[in-house]
Design an enzyme around this catalytic site. Sequence first.
Site, PDB file in Angstrom:
ATOM      1  N   ILE A 139      -5.813  -2.312  -7.709  1.00 47.25           N
ATOM      2  CA  ILE A 139      -5.887  -3.756  -7.498  1.00 47.25           C
ATOM      3  C   ILE A 139      -5.603  -4.399  -8.855  1.00 47.25           C
ATOM      4  O   ILE A 139      -5.819  -3.796  -9.903  1.00 47.25           O
ATOM      5  CB  ILE A 139      -7.249  -4.220  -6.923  1.00 47.25           C
ATOM      6  CG1 ILE A 139      -8.423  -3.693  -7.762  1.00 47.25           C
ATOM      7  CG2 ILE A 139      -7.386  -3.808  -5.486  1.00 47.25           C
ATOM      8  CD1 ILE A 139      -9.779  -4.145  -7.232  1.00 47.25           C
ATOM      9  N   ASP A 140      -5.089  -5.610  -8.831  1.00 44.92           N
ATOM     10  CA  ASP A 140      -4.641  -6.273 -10.046  1.00 44.92           C
ATOM     11  C   ASP A 140      -5.786  -6.509 -11.030  1.00 44.92           C
ATOM     12  O   ASP A 140      -6.955  -6.595 -10.643  1.00 44.92           O
ATOM     13  CB  ASP A 140      -3.975  -7.605  -9.719  1.00 44.92           C
ATOM     14  CG  ASP A 140      -2.719  -7.448  -8.886  1.00 44.92           C
ATOM     15  OD1 ASP A 140      -2.067  -6.387  -8.994  1.00 44.92           O
ATOM     16  OD2 ASP A 140      -2.385  -8.378  -8.118  1.00 44.92           O
TER      17      ASP A 140
END
Length: 308
Positions: free
Chosen positions: A137-138
């Site tokens: 995930i970012d």
Amino acid sequence: MERFEIEITEEQVGSRIDKALSSINSEWSRTHIQHWLKDGFVLLDGIQVKPNYKVKLGDIVTVDEPEPVELDVIAEDLNLDIVYEDKDVLVVNKPRGMVVHPAPGHPGGTVVNGLMHHCTDLSGINGVLRPGIVHRIDKDTTGLLMVAKNDQAHVSLVNQLVEKSVTRVYTALVHGHIPHDNGTIDAPIGRDKRDRQSQAIIDKGKHAVTHFKVLERYGDYTLVECRLETGRTHQIRVHMKYIGYPLVGDPKYGPKKTIEFGGQVLHAGTIGFDHPTTGEYLEFNAPLPEDFQALVGRMRQSVDKKDA
């Protein structure tokens, strides 16, 4: 070190040299090329130039591609929020601002650095820099990440991702008033040809599907739940922008005038998968982080005042 000699054609004329070279070789990011230019690994007709140099027809560019540097992953006590752990899998609740694994510019302070301190039994399928990492995930997205502690578990979790059987539900705050209560975005995603560091909707992109449901509306903003059917890079951020409702705080895909939040207002709140050994379906939930809750609280108060 491998040497490349490149002659600029009409297709690249007028582009910055870093952009022109990244369009010629997709494995070269503009960031890498900028570093190579600074360090003298890229020369124009034997002369060092800046990244903003606009290439001309017939320019000869020499690129000495340096050998990749293998970084040492240092175990760090980062006090990771471990939601679940057994001998096969681990689920961690990632905070905002933390990168998942080491990379140029982020050698430490990542989830992987914290995992290396927490435990020594992580799958090695993704190599030295990404032990145990099945998906990402970012940096500025918060929430749940599943980690494989051995290669058998890694293969199982990756297969579940491929088969689209993993449950991944996010909460996002977006710009705009979404009039319909739910919807599905089915649009292919690929690297943006104008910006190699971004993703975009392109005809020849990878199949990408996001299902969304409106949770609350606050005038010019909407709180939505997004359920991923596929897991492309920046998928929710790109898809919501595509339908005209970009994420609040998103520095890459959102509007310039947005709420300051330190990144996109996006939280991976639910993850579910079949246990690699037992086959039992496991599902985990993480509440919205405090800053997200506070922002939603302010939104509600603003709407209540208008309605009063």
